[in-house]
Design a protein around this motif. Sequence first.
Motif, short mmCIF file in Angstrom:
data_model
loop_
_atom_site.label_atom_id
_atom_site.label_comp_id
_atom_site.label_asym_id
_atom_site.label_seq_id
_atom_site.Cartn_x
_atom_site.Cartn_y
_atom_site.Cartn_z
N TYR A 38 -16.63 -3.84 7.77
CA TYR A 38 -15.59 -2.80 7.84
C TYR A 38 -15.76 -1.78 6.70
O TYR A 38 -15.67 -0.57 6.92
CB TYR A 38 -14.21 -3.45 7.77
CG TYR A 38 -13.08 -2.45 7.72
CD1 TYR A 38 -12.77 -1.66 8.82
CD2 TYR A 38 -12.32 -2.28 6.56
CE1 TYR A 38 -11.76 -0.72 8.78
CE2 TYR A 38 -11.29 -1.35 6.51
CZ TYR A 38 -11.01 -0.58 7.62
OH TYR A 38 -10.01 0.36 7.57
N TYR A 50 -18.07 2.43 1.79
CA TYR A 50 -16.92 2.93 1.01
C TYR A 50 -17.27 2.80 -0.46
O TYR A 50 -17.21 1.72 -1.04
CB TYR A 50 -15.67 2.12 1.36
CG TYR A 50 -14.37 2.76 0.90
CD1 TYR A 50 -14.16 4.14 1.03
CD2 TYR A 50 -13.34 1.99 0.36
CE1 TYR A 50 -12.98 4.73 0.62
CE2 TYR A 50 -12.15 2.57 -0.03
CZ TYR A 50 -11.97 3.93 0.09
OH TYR A 50 -10.80 4.51 -0.32
N GLY A 79 -2.57 -2.39 -0.09
CA GLY A 79 -3.75 -2.10 0.74
C GLY A 79 -4.71 -1.25 -0.08
O GLY A 79 -5.18 -0.21 0.36
N ILE A 101 -2.77 -4.57 -4.40
CA ILE A 101 -2.92 -5.79 -3.59
C ILE A 101 -3.63 -5.43 -2.29
O ILE A 101 -3.51 -4.30 -1.79
CB ILE A 101 -1.58 -6.50 -3.28
CG1 ILE A 101 -0.65 -5.59 -2.44
CG2 ILE A 101 -0.88 -6.94 -4.56
CD1 ILE A 101 -0.48 -6.02 -1.03
N ILE A 103 -5.46 -7.57 1.44
CA ILE A 103 -5.68 -8.82 2.15
C ILE A 103 -7.17 -9.17 2.21
O ILE A 103 -7.54 -10.31 2.54
CB ILE A 103 -5.09 -8.70 3.59
CG1 ILE A 103 -4.78 -10.04 4.20
CG2 ILE A 103 -5.99 -7.90 4.50
CD1 ILE A 103 -3.54 -10.66 3.67
N SER A 104 -8.04 -8.23 1.87
CA SER A 104 -9.49 -8.40 2.05
C SER A 104 -10.17 -9.01 0.83
O SER A 104 -10.23 -8.38 -0.24
CB SER A 104 -10.12 -7.04 2.36
OG SER A 104 -11.52 -7.12 2.21
N ALA A 122 -2.81 -10.27 -1.53
CA ALA A 122 -1.47 -10.49 -0.97
C ALA A 122 -1.36 -9.66 0.29
O ALA A 122 -2.16 -8.74 0.51
CB ALA A 122 -0.38 -10.08 -1.97
N CYS A 124 0.96 -7.09 2.74
CA CYS A 124 2.00 -6.08 2.56
C CYS A 124 3.35 -6.51 3.12
O CYS A 124 4.37 -5.93 2.79
CB CYS A 124 1.56 -4.77 3.20
SG CYS A 124 1.15 -4.88 4.94
N THR A 142 -2.11 1.49 5.60
CA THR A 142 -2.16 0.03 5.48
C THR A 142 -1.24 -0.69 6.48
O THR A 142 -1.69 -1.54 7.24
CB THR A 142 -1.79 -0.41 4.05
OG1 THR A 142 -2.76 0.13 3.16
CG2 THR A 142 -1.75 -1.92 3.91
N ASN A 145 -1.66 -1.61 10.26
CA ASN A 145 -2.61 -2.66 10.67
C ASN A 145 -1.89 -3.93 11.11
O ASN A 145 -2.53 -4.89 11.56
CB ASN A 145 -3.58 -2.95 9.55
CG ASN A 145 -4.50 -1.77 9.29
OD1 ASN A 145 -5.06 -1.21 10.23
ND2 ASN A 145 -4.62 -1.34 8.05
N LEU A 146 -0.58 -3.95 10.96
CA LEU A 146 0.23 -5.08 11.41
C LEU A 146 0.90 -4.72 12.74
O LEU A 146 1.06 -3.54 13.06
CB LEU A 146 1.30 -5.43 10.37
CG LEU A 146 0.82 -6.24 9.16
CD1 LEU A 146 -0.20 -5.49 8.32
CD2 LEU A 146 2.00 -6.64 8.29
C1 LIG Z 1 -7.66 1.99 6.23
S1 LIG Z 1 -7.79 0.93 4.84
C2 LIG Z 1 -6.91 1.91 3.64
C3 LIG Z 1 -7.33 1.62 2.23
C4 LIG Z 1 -6.78 2.60 1.21
N1 LIG Z 1 -5.34 2.46 1.07
C5 LIG Z 1 -7.17 3.98 1.62
O1 LIG Z 1 -6.28 4.75 2.03
O2 LIG Z 1 -8.37 4.31 1.57
C6 LIG Z 1 -6.65 -0.36 5.17
C7 LIG Z 1 -6.57 -1.38 4.06
O3 LIG Z 1 -5.49 -2.25 4.34
C8 LIG Z 1 -5.91 -3.57 4.05
N2 LIG Z 1 -5.01 -4.48 4.79
C9 LIG Z 1 -5.05 -4.82 6.10
N3 LIG Z 1 -4.04 -5.66 6.40
C10 LIG Z 1 -3.34 -5.83 5.24
C11 LIG Z 1 -2.20 -6.61 4.91
N4 LIG Z 1 -1.55 -7.35 5.82
N5 LIG Z 1 -1.75 -6.56 3.64
C12 LIG Z 1 -2.40 -5.82 2.70
N6 LIG Z 1 -3.50 -5.08 2.96
C13 LIG Z 1 -3.96 -5.09 4.22
C14 LIG Z 1 -7.37 -3.60 4.46
O4 LIG Z 1 -8.07 -4.68 3.90
C15 LIG Z 1 -7.82 -2.24 3.94
O5 LIG Z 1 -8.23 -2.30 2.61
#
Ligand SMILES: C[S@@+](CC[C@H](N)C(=O)[O-])C[C@H]1O[C@@H](n2cnc3c(N)ncnc32)[C@H](O)[C@@H]1O
Length: 224
Positions: A38, A50, A79, A101, A103-104, A122, A124, A142, A145-146
């Motif tokens: 990813y 990235y 995120g 924080i 999740i990755s 952690a 979100c 972020t 994604n849920l």
């Molecule tokens: C599109 S990226 C955005 C990253 C950064 N905030 C940016 O704008 O470039 C989404 C991020 O959300 C993280 N993520 C996905 N599900 C998450 C969750 N449940 N809690 C925290 N982070 C999460 C992913 O690992 C990833 O780093």
Amino acid sequence: MAEVNLLTRYPKAKRNVKARMLHKEGNRRIALQFGKEYFDGTREQGYGGYRYDGRWAVVARRAIEHWQLKPGDRVLDIGCAKGFFVKDLRDALPGLDVIGIDISDYALENAHPDARPYLSKASCDELPFPDKSFAAAFAINTIHNLDRAGCRRALREIERVCPGRGFVQLDAYRTETERELFLDWMLTAKTFDTPAGWLQMFKANGYSGDYWWTVLERDESIQR
Ligand SMILES: C[S@@+](CC[C@H](N)C(=O)[O-])C[C@H]1O[C@@H](n2cnc3c(N)ncnc32)[C@H](O)[C@@H]1O
């Protein structure tokens, strides 16, 4: 609660929708693991690499100004991926206590060395912090994604740890064309809505922070 576009000077991404659609379901499954592919795999699977290039510095300065942040304030990036925004916020205002924080495991393990000490794992929708812990909390691309229930929990969590001073940027569409493009392009988003739909969700869950939308527009230089 206000619309704030923090990313006005963040570079626009190139999107080859046709290439991504070739193996969409497989790419989506891989992307949803938020692993190496990813962040540092092909563009079809996510970011396509990235790497730190300082592009968050301008966003950091804008955030500091908008939230009137000062040394000693505690700030959360939700995120945070590889911690680039955390680093640039810290660099922009020495003494600002910024943590992130995500999740990755992959992103955290491969984070910028300047940010790594301030990052932890952690989700979100379950923030491991007491009420009113932060002067500002950012969740940029972020929480969508849920699924919808997860988004509701995340909004309530952001409000709990940072009442009235959160910021969420969310996938949205205003027209059917934007919705179709979004469906073609997106890999990881589970929830997307019109701005009005998101605003309704904010209200129903007591979210009173600021917000902005990620709306996709077709890249005219690339044929579908
Ligand atoms: C599109 S990226 C955005 C990253 C950064 N905030 C940016 O704008 O470039 C989404 C991020 O959300 C993280 N993520 C996905 N599900 C998450 C969750 N449940 N809690 C925290 N982070 C999460 C992913 O690992 C990833 O780093």
